[in-house]
Motif scaffolding. Structure first.
Motif, PDB file in Angstrom:
ATOM      1  N   ALA A 171       0.779  -1.292   0.120  1.00 34.98           N
ATOM      2  CA  ALA A 171      -0.082  -0.161  -0.194  1.00 34.98           C
ATOM      3  C   ALA A 171       0.840   1.541   0.334  1.00 34.98           C
ATOM      4  CB  ALA A 171      -0.951  -0.207   1.695  1.00 34.98           C
ATOM      5  N   GLU A 172       1.733   0.870   0.705  1.00 34.44           N
ATOM      6  CA  GLU A 172       2.943   2.445   0.940  1.00 34.44           C
ATOM      7  C   GLU A 172       3.579   2.879  -0.335  1.00 34.44           C
ATOM      8  OE1 GLU A 172       6.538   4.560   3.416  1.00 34.44           O
ATOM      9  OE2 GLU A 172       5.567   2.651   4.140  1.00 34.44           O
ATOM     10  N   LEU A 173       4.482   1.367  -0.813  1.00 33.23           N
ATOM     11  CA  LEU A 173       4.417   1.500  -2.290  1.00 33.23           C
ATOM     12  C   LEU A 173       3.685   2.113  -3.564  1.00 33.23           C
ATOM     13  CD1 LEU A 173       7.329  -1.190  -2.430  1.00 33.23           C
ATOM     14  CD2 LEU A 173       7.726   0.995  -1.852  1.00 33.23           C
ATOM     15  N   ALA A 174       2.481   1.991  -2.978  1.00 31.31           N
ATOM     16  CA  ALA A 174       1.681   1.874  -4.433  1.00 31.31           C
ATOM     17  C   ALA A 174       1.288   3.486  -4.457  1.00 31.31           C
ATOM     18  CB  ALA A 174       0.009   0.790  -4.225  1.00 31.31           C
ATOM     19  N   GLU A 175       1.471   3.926  -3.178  1.00 33.45           N
ATOM     20  CA  GLU A 175       0.813   5.307  -3.014  1.00 33.45           C
ATOM     21  C   GLU A 175       2.009   6.247  -3.270  1.00 33.45           C
ATOM     22  OE1 GLU A 175      -1.314   9.106   0.332  1.00 33.45           O
ATOM     23  OE2 GLU A 175      -1.065   6.508   0.491  1.00 33.45           O
ATOM     24  N   GLN A 176       2.831   5.809  -3.350  1.00 30.69           N
ATOM     25  CA  GLN A 176       3.886   6.739  -4.099  1.00 30.69           C
ATOM     26  C   GLN A 176       4.119   7.153  -5.695  1.00 30.69           C
ATOM     27  OE1 GLN A 176       8.175   4.752  -1.696  1.00 30.69           O
ATOM     28  NE2 GLN A 176       7.286   5.471   0.226  1.00 30.69           N
ATOM     29  N   GLN A 177       4.107   5.053  -5.639  1.00 33.41           N
ATOM     30  CA  GLN A 177       3.646   5.538  -7.256  1.00 33.41           C
ATOM     31  C   GLN A 177       2.996   6.262  -8.009  1.00 33.41           C
ATOM     32  OE1 GLN A 177       4.448   2.088  -8.721  1.00 33.41           O
ATOM     33  NE2 GLN A 177       5.167   0.887  -7.145  1.00 33.41           N
ATOM     34  N   CYS A 178       1.548   6.042  -7.067  1.00 30.54           N
ATOM     35  CA  CYS A 178       0.342   6.903  -7.833  1.00 30.54           C
ATOM     36  C   CYS A 178       0.797   8.608  -7.446  1.00 30.54           C
ATOM     37  CB  CYS A 178      -0.354   7.068  -6.650  1.00 30.54           C
ATOM     38  SG  CYS A 178      -1.011   5.333  -7.032  1.00 30.54           S
ATOM     39  N   ARG A 179       1.864   9.174  -6.457  1.00 31.79           N
ATOM     40  CA  ARG A 179       2.253  10.931  -6.266  1.00 31.79           C
ATOM     41  C   ARG A 179       2.755  11.362  -7.444  1.00 31.79           C
ATOM     42  NH1 ARG A 179       4.615   9.919  -1.312  1.00 31.79           N
ATOM     43  NH2 ARG A 179       2.762   9.910  -0.622  1.00 31.79           N
ATOM     44  N   ALA A 180       3.715  10.253  -7.179  1.00 32.06           N
ATOM     45  CA  ALA A 180       4.654  10.380  -8.858  1.00 32.06           C
ATOM     46  C   ALA A 180       4.326  10.500 -10.569  1.00 32.06           C
ATOM     47  CB  ALA A 180       6.139   9.561  -8.425  1.00 32.06           C
ATOM     48  N   LEU A 181       3.527   9.106 -10.808  1.00 23.76           N
ATOM     49  CA  LEU A 181       2.143   9.605 -11.612  1.00 23.76           C
ATOM     50  C   LEU A 181       1.744  10.353 -11.868  1.00 23.76           C
ATOM     51  CD1 LEU A 181       1.943   7.803 -14.574  1.00 23.76           C
ATOM     52  CD2 LEU A 181       0.581   6.523 -13.007  1.00 23.76           C
ATOM     53  N   LEU A 182       1.219  11.115 -10.764  1.00 28.08           N
ATOM     54  CA  LEU A 182       0.178  11.975 -10.721  1.00 28.08           C
ATOM     55  C   LEU A 182       0.222  13.400 -10.951  1.00 28.08           C
ATOM     56  CD1 LEU A 182      -3.005  12.882 -10.443  1.00 28.08           C
ATOM     57  CD2 LEU A 182      -2.911  13.164  -8.448  1.00 28.08           C
ATOM     58  N   ALA A 183       1.975  13.333 -10.424  1.00 30.26           N
ATOM     59  CA  ALA A 183       2.855  14.345 -10.617  1.00 30.26           C
ATOM     60  C   ALA A 183       3.236  14.787 -12.398  1.00 30.26           C
ATOM     61  CB  ALA A 183       3.751  14.505 -10.076  1.00 30.26           C
ATOM     62  N   ARG A 184       3.579  13.116 -12.862  1.00 29.43           N
ATOM     63  CA  ARG A 184       4.498  13.354 -14.421  1.00 29.43           C
ATOM     64  C   ARG A 184       2.826  14.048 -15.376  1.00 29.43           C
ATOM     65  NH1 ARG A 184       6.976   8.443 -12.662  1.00 29.43           N
ATOM     66  NH2 ARG A 184       5.567   7.597 -13.957  1.00 29.43           N
ATOM     67  N   ARG A 185       1.761  13.448 -14.645  1.00 32.62           N
ATOM     68  CA  ARG A 185       0.587  13.712 -15.806  1.00 32.62           C
ATOM     69  C   ARG A 185      -0.108  14.571 -15.582  1.00 32.62           C
ATOM     70  NH1 ARG A 185      -3.129   7.556 -15.791  1.00 32.62           N
ATOM     71  NH2 ARG A 185      -1.609   7.319 -16.894  1.00 32.62           N
ATOM     72  N   ARG A 186       0.410  15.564 -14.352  1.00 33.69           N
ATOM     73  CA  ARG A 186      -0.237  16.899 -14.250  1.00 33.69           C
ATOM     74  C   ARG A 186       1.085  17.960 -14.793  1.00 33.69           C
ATOM     75  NH1 ARG A 186      -3.543  16.756  -8.155  1.00 33.69           N
ATOM     76  NH2 ARG A 186      -6.131  16.323  -9.720  1.00 33.69           N
ATOM     77  N   THR A 187       2.286  17.631 -15.483  1.00 32.23           N
ATOM     78  CA  THR A 187       3.043  18.542 -15.703  1.00 32.23           C
ATOM     79  C   THR A 187       2.358  19.209 -16.643  1.00 32.23           C
ATOM     80  OG1 THR A 187       4.740  17.892 -14.597  1.00 32.23           O
ATOM     81  CG2 THR A 187       5.007  19.238 -16.264  1.00 32.23           C
ATOM     82  N   ARG A 188       2.118  20.736 -16.956  1.00 30.29           N
ATOM     83  CA  ARG A 188       1.592  21.200 -17.931  1.00 30.29           C
ATOM     84  C   ARG A 188       2.986  21.641 -18.970  1.00 30.29           C
ATOM     85  NH1 ARG A 188      -3.747  19.717 -17.790  1.00 30.29           N
ATOM     86  NH2 ARG A 188      -5.023  19.598 -16.346  1.00 30.29           N
ATOM     87  N   THR A 189       2.568  21.745 -20.585  1.00 28.40           N
ATOM     88  CA  THR A 189       3.196  21.943 -21.178  1.00 28.40           C
ATOM     89  C   THR A 189       1.963  22.578 -22.012  1.00 28.40           C
ATOM     90  OG1 THR A 189       2.155  20.401 -22.760  1.00 28.40           O
ATOM     91  CG2 THR A 189       4.497  20.593 -21.124  1.00 28.40           C
ATOM     92  N   GLY A 190       2.451  23.683 -23.310  1.00 30.50           N
ATOM     93  CA  GLY A 190       1.931  24.372 -24.589  1.00 30.50           C
ATOM     94  C   GLY A 190       1.370  25.255 -23.707  1.00 30.50           C
ATOM     95  N   VAL A 191      -0.286  25.038 -24.315  1.00 26.29           N
ATOM     96  CA  VAL A 191      -1.063  26.601 -23.943  1.00 26.29           C
ATOM     97  C   VAL A 191      -1.147  26.648 -22.354  1.00 26.29           C
ATOM     98  CG1 VAL A 191      -3.445  27.786 -24.353  1.00 26.29           C
ATOM     99  CG2 VAL A 191      -1.427  27.055 -26.507  1.00 26.29           C
ATOM    100  N   ALA A 192      -1.803  25.351 -22.509  1.00 28.25           N
ATOM    101  CA  ALA A 192      -2.415  24.999 -20.717  1.00 28.25           C
ATOM    102  C   ALA A 192      -0.742  25.236 -19.381  1.00 28.25           C
ATOM    103  CB  ALA A 192      -2.362  23.937 -20.348  1.00 28.25           C
ATOM    104  N   SER A 193      -0.213  24.807 -20.450  1.00 30.00           N
ATOM    105  CA  SER A 193       0.730  25.690 -18.927  1.00 30.00           C
ATOM    106  C   SER A 193       1.014  27.038 -19.060  1.00 30.00           C
ATOM    107  CB  SER A 193       2.696  25.323 -19.487  1.00 30.00           C
ATOM    108  OG  SER A 193       3.448  25.563 -18.654  1.00 30.00           O
TER     109      SER A 193
END
Length: 326
Positions: A209-231
Motif C-alpha cells: 500500500a505504501e509503495l503503491a501510493e508513492q507511485q500514484c503520487r509520482a505518476l500523478l505529478a508527471r501527468r499533471r505537468t503542464r506544457t503548451g498553452v495549458a502551461s
C-alpha cells in the motif's frame, strides 16, 4: 484533467467491436490507430471515442453498464493496486479520491457519511450532454465492480440512486448493481452501510500500500505537468489567485481569441475551468497546510462565501478542508 493511460480507449474499442462497431469508427477524429495506441491519451480523445460509440449504437442504456463491468482493478494499474492493498475501505476511499485522476472516471468522486450510511457521489463535471448518460452509468458500474473486487465479495448496496430517467426495463441495472436503482434523483450516489468503513480488507498489505501510493503520487505529478498553452494559462492563473482573470482576459493576454484558446486547451486534454479548479486546489492545499483557517483560504482564493469554497474543496478531494488541517 490530466492525461490518462490508453488502456481505457482500448477497452472502449473492444466494447464497440462486440457490438459491431469497427475500430476505425470508434477512433474517428481522435488521431489514434487501433494497432498503435500510445501509452497515454488525452481526456478529449477518450471522450471522442465515447461520443463515437454512443452515436454508432444509438446510446443504448446497457452500453454504459456493460462498459463499467469491464473496468477491473487490474485495468487501473497502480491506482488499482493501491486500493486493493489498503487496510480498510476508509483508507481505500482516501487513496482513491486523492488520486482519482489516475482512474478513467469522468465523474467527480466525493465521499460523505450521513448517520449509518456511506454515500459515494458521482457527479459528471464538464461532460457533454450527449455522453452524460453513458459516463454516469459507466463510472457507477465501474465503482460497483471495484467495490466487489476490493472486498472479494458482492457487498450489498443499501441503495443505488441514479440521476437519470427510469428506463422501461431495469433488469440489466439490477444485475449490475445488485439492487433496483432509484431513478430521477438529483445526484448519482451509491449508498453502503457505514459500518463497512473500518472492516479489514482481505488483501491488505501495508508495504504494498505504501509503495503503491508513492507511485500514484509520482505518476500523478508527471501527468499533471503542464506544457503548451495549458502551461501558459496556468502560469497566469497562479499570479492573482484572489481575483483570477476570466478566460477572455487570459486569451487576450496570450494574443488569442477566446474560441481559439478553448480549442487549443481541448486539444491538450483540458479546459479553462479545469485549470482554474486545479490551481485553486493546489493553492488551497498549500495554504491550509501553512496553518491558515478555512475562512482565510476561501477569501485568499476569491470565494465570496466560505461555504462555496468548502463545497468546491469537497468535490475536488472527497473530504472537507478541515480534514487537511487535521
Amino acid at each position: 484533467m490530466t492525461s490518462r493511460s490508453a488502456t481505457s480507449v482500448g477497452l472502449l474499442v473492444r466494447l464497440g467491436l462486440d457490438r459491431g462497431v469497427a475500430a476505425e469508427t470508434s477512433l474517428a477524429g481522435t488521431g489514434l490507430a487501433a494497432d498503435a495506441l500510445p501509452p497515454d491519451v488525452t481526456a478529449a480523445q477518450e471522450l471522442r471515442v465515447v461520443r463515437n460509440l454512443v452515436a454508432a449504437t444509438g446510446d443504448e442504456p446497457e452500453l454504459g453498464l456493460d462498459a463499467g463491468t469491464r473496468y477491473h482493478l487490474t485495468t487501473y494499474g497502480i491506482w488499482g493496486f493501491a486500493l486493493l492493498s489498503s487496510p480498510t475501505l476508509r483508507a481505500a476511499l482516501d487513496v482513491g479520491v486523492r488520486y482519482v485522476d489516475l482512474s478513467y472516471a469522468f465523474c467527480a468522486l466525493s465521499v460523505e457519511q450521513s448517520g449509518d450510511e456511506l454515500l459515494l457521489h458521482l457527479d459528471p463535471v464538464d461532460v457533454p450532454a450527449a455522453v452524460r448518460r453513458f459516463v454516469s452509468l459507466r463510472d457507477s458500474a465501474a465503482l460497483r465492480t471495484i467495490q466487489v473486487e476490493v472486498f472479494g465479495a458482492a457487498v450489498p448496496l443499501r441503495r443505488m440512486e441514479l440521476a437519470l430517467p427510469e428506463p422501461p426495463d431495469v433488469a440489466a441495472y439490477e444485475q449490475v448493481y445488485g439492487v433496483v436503482p432509484v431513478f430521477g434523483t438529483t445526484r448519482t450516489t451509491a449508498v453502503l452501510d457505514a459500518a463497512l468503513l473500518d472492516l479489514p480488507l482481505p488483501q491488505a498489505d501495508a508495504v504494498t500500500a505504501e509503495l503503491a501510493e508513492q507511485q500514484c503520487r509520482a505518476l500523478l505529478a508527471r501527468r499533471r505537468t503542464r506544457t503548451g498553452v495549458a502551461s501558459d494559462v496556468r502560469d497566469r492563473l497562479l499570479r492573482p489567485p484572489g481575483a483570477m482573470p476570466s478566460v477572455a482576459q487570459v486569451a487576450a493576454d496570450l494574443a488569442l481569441s477566446e474560441r481559439s484558446l478553448r480549442r487549443r486547451l481541448d486539444a491538450e486534454g483540458t479546459s479553462y475551468r479545469a485549470l482554474v479548479a486545479e490551481v485553486r486546489e493546489t493553492l488551497a492545499l498549500e495554504l491550509l497546510g501553512s496553518g491558515m483557517t478555512v475562512e482565510q483560504v476561501a477569501r485568499r482564493l476569491g470565494y465570496a462565501e466560505t461555504a462555496a469554497f468548502t463545497h468546491a474543496f469537497s468535490r475536488w478531494r472527497g473530504a472537507p478542508p478541515s480534514s487537511v488541517r487535521r
